[in-house]
Design a protein around this motif. Structure first.
Motif, short mmCIF file in Angstrom:
data_model
loop_
_atom_site.label_atom_id
_atom_site.label_comp_id
_atom_site.label_asym_id
_atom_site.label_seq_id
_atom_site.Cartn_x
_atom_site.Cartn_y
_atom_site.Cartn_z
N PRO A 180 26.47 -22.10 -13.99
CA PRO A 180 25.80 -22.32 -15.27
C PRO A 180 24.27 -22.28 -15.16
N ILE A 189 13.43 -28.57 -12.80
CA ILE A 189 12.99 -29.95 -13.04
C ILE A 189 11.51 -30.09 -12.71
N LYS A 191 26.33 -30.05 -15.83
CA LYS A 191 25.52 -28.90 -15.42
C LYS A 191 25.72 -27.74 -16.38
N THR A 192 26.98 -27.54 -16.77
CA THR A 192 27.26 -26.45 -17.70
C THR A 192 26.54 -26.67 -19.02
N THR A 209 12.38 -26.74 -24.37
CA THR A 209 12.06 -27.58 -23.23
C THR A 209 10.87 -27.04 -22.44
N TYR A 210 10.79 -25.73 -22.39
CA TYR A 210 9.74 -25.11 -21.58
C TYR A 210 8.89 -24.23 -22.46
N ALA A 264 22.99 -25.74 -18.85
CA ALA A 264 22.68 -24.34 -18.59
C ALA A 264 21.99 -23.69 -19.77
N PHE A 265 22.30 -24.18 -20.98
CA PHE A 265 21.76 -23.50 -22.16
C PHE A 265 20.30 -23.83 -22.39
N ASN A 266 19.91 -25.06 -22.06
CA ASN A 266 18.52 -25.43 -22.37
C ASN A 266 17.77 -25.90 -21.13
N TYR A 267 18.39 -25.78 -19.98
CA TYR A 267 17.73 -26.15 -18.73
C TYR A 267 17.31 -27.61 -18.66
N ASN A 268 18.00 -28.49 -19.37
CA ASN A 268 17.66 -29.91 -19.28
C ASN A 268 18.44 -30.56 -18.15
N PHE A 269 18.24 -30.05 -16.95
CA PHE A 269 19.04 -30.55 -15.83
C PHE A 269 18.74 -32.00 -15.50
N LEU A 270 17.47 -32.37 -15.68
CA LEU A 270 17.10 -33.74 -15.36
C LEU A 270 17.93 -34.71 -16.20
N GLU A 271 17.97 -34.45 -17.50
CA GLU A 271 18.73 -35.33 -18.38
C GLU A 271 20.21 -35.34 -17.98
N LYS A 293 9.42 -28.63 -15.49
CA LYS A 293 9.49 -29.49 -16.68
C LYS A 293 8.62 -30.71 -16.51
N LEU A 330 12.12 -37.31 -22.12
CA LEU A 330 13.52 -36.97 -21.97
C LEU A 330 14.11 -36.60 -23.32
N ASN A 331 14.97 -35.63 -23.30
CA ASN A 331 15.65 -35.18 -24.50
C ASN A 331 16.88 -36.06 -24.72
N ASP A 339 17.14 -22.50 -26.93
CA ASP A 339 17.22 -23.89 -26.46
C ASP A 339 16.20 -24.14 -25.35
N ARG A 340 16.14 -23.17 -24.44
CA ARG A 340 15.21 -23.35 -23.33
C ARG A 340 13.78 -23.39 -23.83
#
Ligand SMILES: Nc1ncnc2c1ncn2[C@@H]1O[C@H](COP(=O)(O)OP(=O)(O)OP(=O)(O)O)[C@@H](O)[C@H]1O
Ligand SMILES: Nc1ncnc2c1ncn2[C@@H]1O[C@H](COP(=O)(O)OP(=O)(O)OP(=O)(O)O)[C@@H](O)[C@H]1O
Ligand SMILES: [Mg+2]
Ligand SMILES: [Mg+2]
Lengths: 246, 232, 267, 250, 246
Positions: C139, C73, D184-185, C96-97, D188-195, C76, D3-4, C92-93
């Motif tokens: 995850p 976070i 969270k799972t 975002t990054y 995991a794929f795109n690391y958008n944890f904040l969202e 990001k 935000l996504n 996907d990542r």
């Protein structure tokens, strides 16, 4: 029917009751009088097992045992056969006036609900509170609370009823009515032990008066004797003081 | 035997981090309690607006998971300060953010604890205070609070112990308290000896909570004579 | 080590006043990123970043140890310019990054299986075919995506379960007991716990085996705005890998040169 | 940083499957721990010999140790033990049962203290009155004492419940997929944890608010016999206002 | 000195006080008598702003305003200048008998601690409770609690003291003593408003008797007039009932 022998009770080393013996016969109406703080409330509370005694023996309703050796079943038996009108009323806060009375009938006496309500209504009527039946204790005046407490005890119709200053919060008018109710009870054979400051009741209704002071029974006997011809100095003083104030 | 040696060893590694745990917890407990008291008072106040505001605050905060709270504070606050006050607080010691987050988190349940304790005290106590000429605040402080305090204590202890254990939150932004330290020890052992590490951690916490319990029962005991509860 | 640094970075970097770069590293990824006894950042990823810092005089790196969540976070949001924590690439990542062009390390990934079941479960395809049970993966861990990726492209699929980070020695025990059949792990972990003489699970040495699946490229993670810095990184990392310094560090932290694994297919 | 939002919608859609799981854990834990909490509180209040120390020990141990440590024991060690007794079947137990156990144990400790404090707010005279109309202590307790204690207990039970709702996300360590776990799972794929966390937050807000309303209604129901502090007196007991507010105009 | 005009109060639509006007002069000792539930307690509570009135006006200690328009300062002024003896005592549970009395002196009247204790001890002595000074309310008998409540109010020496049935829990002996204390107060010029069932007090000590019933003041006047020559039917009935019970 109810015999207490050598009842002792102390609070934190302070002896409050120093050996009280009382014998109550069926149909007796006993008045207990005495100065404030002399242990009258404590006496009633220890007899009814609300407070644990430090010594003494009770014979009542088939129970015959030392106070300190009473087992759960015996305690239950005693409690089931007495009624109690508390000095500070102790109404169930979360129940209305009516429910306060039906509660014991339904739960302890297993009376059916509508029958219990009938009994309760009749009891409320006797103390003149029919119109306040759905009020919670917090919505009742002091005297009204006290009368609900009385109605609650008499509705159960137990072997013995203990009254702890049942008319303290009542105006003289009502005192008369409540005393009449108690007189009726007495006439119908209910046994009563009444702590009271109401000398008229002690004199006119009860068949025995017990004068307590400093943890002892100073004197007891027929009302006429106590009031007109007390044998103890302490009693005399108490009575003269009283007469000065009526 | 080996295990016990390991646990003692881990105890030695964990204990230095107790500083952070205690500093963070104690400051948030003190600040959070004050804030909670204020909130409880607000919730009991006459003003509908104040009551509503406090109600919303309590609802939202109580519903916010610790990890979200710390992110909101750690990322949100610098943004707000930047935008509104044009000050940069990004460089603050990260412990401050943790303390702020925990204070806020702690205040909400504590306000409820205090409200319920306050309401459990008979109204007549306040009335009597007013009638001997004390102000509402004086009565509150001298008569109601001491009585409510005893009622609140067990619940307060619940919340305090919960707060002490919120190590996950401090660690989220890299402040190393005991929980974080334990996790790092486990990690640095390649995930091994986790049992012994957590055992050491649990021991420390248990001792703290035992101490809290002890203090609690002392206070309650000293108060027992003054109240007539259903307890024998 | 509690505080983060005061200075915020301005956009332009210049040689005389080096631009400060905050490098966030996760503190619980031994031996890739962790905090050593001196409370300093350490581990393969961090060591590589230190090498890069040496190559780039116009930047000055500052290391911030924190949690996995905060690395992601924080990078990001721009609080940290770059983050390291054994990160694998996914498309996907990359939305975002900012992923740099060049990877900076290789992760030796494999399964821990029972020695007697090595042939049954010792590989992605084998595990899928024999319906083996894989220990759930956190995850936020890169390995989760690897299996998910495999499942997208292959059939039959591996039964992929997720769970939050839990205790490694338990997972090892579960596999040996038969609660699960395979545990996705990295080699240093297995070595430290099982193969080392006083390892936490040395008693399982005869029962468990580590099967390397292959090497996975790992990257530092850049904030989207750090294009310039990422470009500088790309140049620097190339030199470091070519000079053999990276392999040296891999030997130091992983006990082997993981870069060689890239010569084999991932199975 | 932006935000996504597409991702947030997606997380919202998938994470909703976690809502029943979270609710299940909370409900099971609460329903079991409420009566046990009352019982334990009584054991402590009446100082039941032998048991009282046990309960005290239990509360301090469970309340005082991190949940993670408890999860380790229940989820990792216990099944292994079971394995030795009943064999492989021990491993096919749905992990949610372990979650039930852990969180129930925890709630019991908290609620014991909640009830212990609440029950002591009830005046002794209430029990005595019950005994004197011939009710058993047990009957008096359920019909008179507990309803009065609940007024002061409910806000604290609400605290405990909300805490439980939030903490149930720790069940993910046991691979139970509650709201947080699913979000969270997804991330995991795109690391958008904040969202993902923001979406989770909204869900918790909704669930917790629902729980609060329920508790509020209960509190109102049980306190109906009290003279309300407001409205009827019109007075402000706000302890910090030296000045009294104006009286309400009727 | 204290004037109440048209005081109205209702609970949930039930009119309890239907327009009460009272005028209290300095040094007055006013007895309020009336049946249970007639609103006596409510009257005292609304006057002292413990309960919100629905209408009426108060003039007291510089305050002259409608009850509903009183602001915080005015309410404080009123409260500061009155004393109150509660029907159910309302002692501070967390304070001993002595502290119950010193509390108001120290905090509200800013008397020094040892001076306050002297005053408190003297007040306790007057009600005969010196030996119970370190007891908490829960350790006192009903009558003892009531006496502490009285001592608490008189120790403050306010402009007006409101007594709500101050002798209800006392035995006749003590009633006499407490009434004597009140008589002394009256003689030393303290203004008192006393709700009482103690007709002797109403008759002998007070200089005015107010008879309340059903939310109205039915009759008021000098004690002799009320008791010997009541003009209202309702009063007559109340008094005859009383006489029947003494
Ligand atoms: N819990 C207690 N601890 C210590 N002393 C107590 C306790 N309870 C009562 N007492 C003392 O015991 C004595 C007797 O109290 P009790 O309530 O029986 O008096 P009483 O005769 O009923 O008086 P009253 O007529 O005022 O009600 C009192 O002096 C009181 O102070
Ligand atoms: N909160 C309330 N809600 C509804 N009715 C109430 C409430 N409080 C009091 N009342 C009613 O108001 C009436 C007057 O009560 P109050 O306490 O003033 O009577 P009182 O004259 O003091 O009687 P007592 O001599 O019995 O103390 C009573 O009939 C009572 O039932
Ligand atoms: Mg008594
Ligand atoms: Mg009254």
């Amino acid at each position: 029917m109810l015999t207490i022998e050598g009842l002792k009770k102390s609070y934190a080393g302070n002896d409050i009751l120093k050996g009280i013996s009382i014998n109550v016969n069926k149909g007796d109406v006993i008045s207990i009088i005495g100065p404030s703080g002399s242990g009258k409330t404590t006496l009633l509370r220890t007899i009814t097992t609300l407070e644990e005694a430090n010594g003494g023996r009770i014979t009542f309703a088939g129970v015959d045992n030392d106070f300190q050796k009473l087992n759960g079943k015996e305690i239950n038996t005693i409690r089931r056969n007495v009624g109690f009108v508390f000095q500070n009323y102790n109404l169930f806060n979360n129940k209305t006036a009516l429910q306060n009375i039906t509660e014991g009938l339904i739960v302890a006496r297993r009376v059916k609900k509508n029958e219990a309500e009938n009994i309760a209504l009749k009891a409320l009527e006797r103390v003149g509170l029919t119109d306040r039946k759905d009020h919670y204790p917090s919505q009742l005046s002091g005297g009204q609370q006290q009368r609900v407490g009385i109605a609650r005890a008499i509705a159960l119709n137990p072997e013995v009823i203990f009254f702890d200053e049942p008319t303290s919060a009542l105006d003289p008018e009502l005192v008369g009515e409540v005393l009449k109710v108690m007189k009726d009870l007495a006439n119908s054979g209910t046994t009563m032990v009444v702590v009271t400051h109401q000398m008229s009741f002690a004199r006119d209704v009860s068949n025995r008066v017990i004068f307590m002071a400093d943890g002892y029974i100073v004197e007891q006997g027929e009302p006429r004797k106590i009031f007109e011809n007390p044998s103890e100095e302490r009693t005399k003083k108490f009575l003269t003081d009283i007469l000065a104030n009526v | 035997m080996d295990n016990i040696k390991l646990i003692i060893n881990f105890l030695g590694q964990l204990l230095p981090a107790i500083n952070i745990t205690l500093i963070v917890s104690l400051s948030s407990i003190v600040l959070g309690s004050l804030l909670g008291l204020l909130l409880a008072a607000t919730r009991l106040s006459e003003s509908i607006v104040l009551r509503l505001l406090a109600g919303v605050y309590v609802s939202v905060i109580r519903a916010t998971p610790a990890i979200i709270m710390i992110f909101v504070v750690y990322y949100g606050m610098p943004m707000v300060f930047n935008g509104w006050f044009h000050t940069n607080i990004d460089g603050w010691n990260r412990m401050y953010f943790v303390i702020i987050a925990l204070t806020v988190l702690f205040s909400a349940p504590v306000s409820e604890i205090m409200r319920s304790a306050y309401e459990s005290i008979a109204k007549g106590q306040m009335e009597a205070g007013l009638m001997v000429g004390m102000t509402p605040f004086q009565t509150f402080y001298r008569i109601i609070l001491p009585q409510a305090f005893v009622v609140a204590l067990p619940n307060f202890a619940n919340s305090v112990v919960n707060l002490l254990k919120e190590g996950a939150l401090t660690f989220t932004i890299g402040v190393v308290d005991m929980v974080a330290k334990a996790q790092m020890i486990v990690a640095n052992n390649s995930g091994g000896f986790a049992w012994q590490t957590y055992c050491a951690l649990a021991l420390i916490y248990w001792v703290i909570s035992l101490a809290i319990d002890k203090g609690l029962s002392l206070v309650e005991k000293s108060y027992q004579a003054k109240r007539k509860t259903i307890a024998v | 080590n509690l505080g983060s640094n005061k200075s915020a970075s301005s956009d332009k970097a210049s040689a005389d006043k080096p631009k400060v770069i905050k490098v966030a590293y996760a503190t619980t990824n031994f031996p890739i990123t962790y905090q050593n006894d001196k409370k300093q950042g350490d581990g393969y990823d961090v060591a590589i970043m230190r090498e890069i810092d040496k190559q780039l005089p116009q930047y000055k790196f500052e290391y911030v140890g924190t949690s996995d969540d905060d690395v992601l976070i924080g990078v990001k949001s721009g609080k940290y310019q770059v983050g390291v924590k054994n990160i694998f690439y996914t498309d996907d990542r990359a939305k975002t990054y900012l992923f740099p062009k060049n990877y900076f390390g290789v992760s030796d990934s494999g399964f821990v299986v029972r020695t007697k079941d090595k042939d049954k479960y010792g590989g992605l395809a084998k595990l899928a075919q024999n319906k083996g049970k894989l220990v759930p993966i956190a995850p936020q861990n890169g390995q989760y995506a690897v299996i998910a990726d495999y499942n997208k492209k292959n059939s039959p699929k591996i039964d992929l379960g997720s769970a939050d980070t839990f205790v490694v020695s338990d997972a090892l025990k579960w596999v040996s007991e038969g609660r699960y059949d395979a545990f996705f792990a990295i080699r240093p972990m297995f070595e430290a716990n099982v193969e080392k003489k006083d390892g936490a699970n040395a008693d399982l040495k005869d029962k468990l085996t580590y099967v390397t699946l292959g090497g996975i490229k790992t990257y530092p993670l850049f904030n989207k705005d750090q294009k310039e810095f990422a470009a500088a990184y790309d140049k620097a990392i190339k030199k470091i890998i070519d000079s053999g310094k990276a392999s040296e560090l891999s030997e130091k932290y992983f006990g082997q040169d993981n870069f060689k694994l890239l010569n084999h297919p991932f199975k | 940083m932006s935000l996504n939002t597409d991702f947030m919608v997606k997380v919202a859609q998938t994470a909703i499957q976690g809502v029943p799981v979270t609710l299940q854990i909370v409900l099971v834990a609460l329903l079991i721990s409420l009566p046990i909490g009352v019982l334990f509180a009584l054991i402590r209040i009446y100082r039941v010999k032998g048991l009282q120390r046990l309960v005290q020990f239990y509360v301090s141990l469970v309340r005082g140790t991190p949940i993670i440590a408890q999860i380790l024991i229940v989820y990792s060690a216990f099944p292994s033990l079971l394995n030795m007794i009943i064999g492989k079947a021990a491993f096919s137990i749905n992990p949610i049962y372990y979650a039930y156990i852990v969180f129930t144990f925890n709630s019991i400790a908290t609620l014991t203290e909640v009830f212990r404090s609440a029950l002591q707010t009830v005046d002794k005279g209430q029990m005595e009155a019950g005994l004197m109309v011939g009710m058993q202590p047990r009957q008096t307790f359920w019909r008179i004492i507990l309803p009065q204690a609940l007024i002061s207990a409910l806000p604290n039970i609400a605290n405990a419940t909300l805490y439980l709702i939030k903490n149930s996300s720790l069940a993910f360590i046991m691979s139970v997929k509650d709201i947080t776990a699913i979000a969270k799972t997804e991330a995991a794929f795109n690391y958008n944890f904040l969202e993902a966390y923001l979406v989770v937050w909204v869900y918790y807000l909704i669930i917790c608010y629902g729980a609060e309303i329920i508790f509020y209604l209960f509190e109102r129901y049980f306190s109906k016999y009290r003279r309300p502090i407001k409205n009827r007196t019109g007075f402000n007991w706000f302890p910090f206002s030296i000045k009294q507010p104006k009286l309400e105009q009727k």
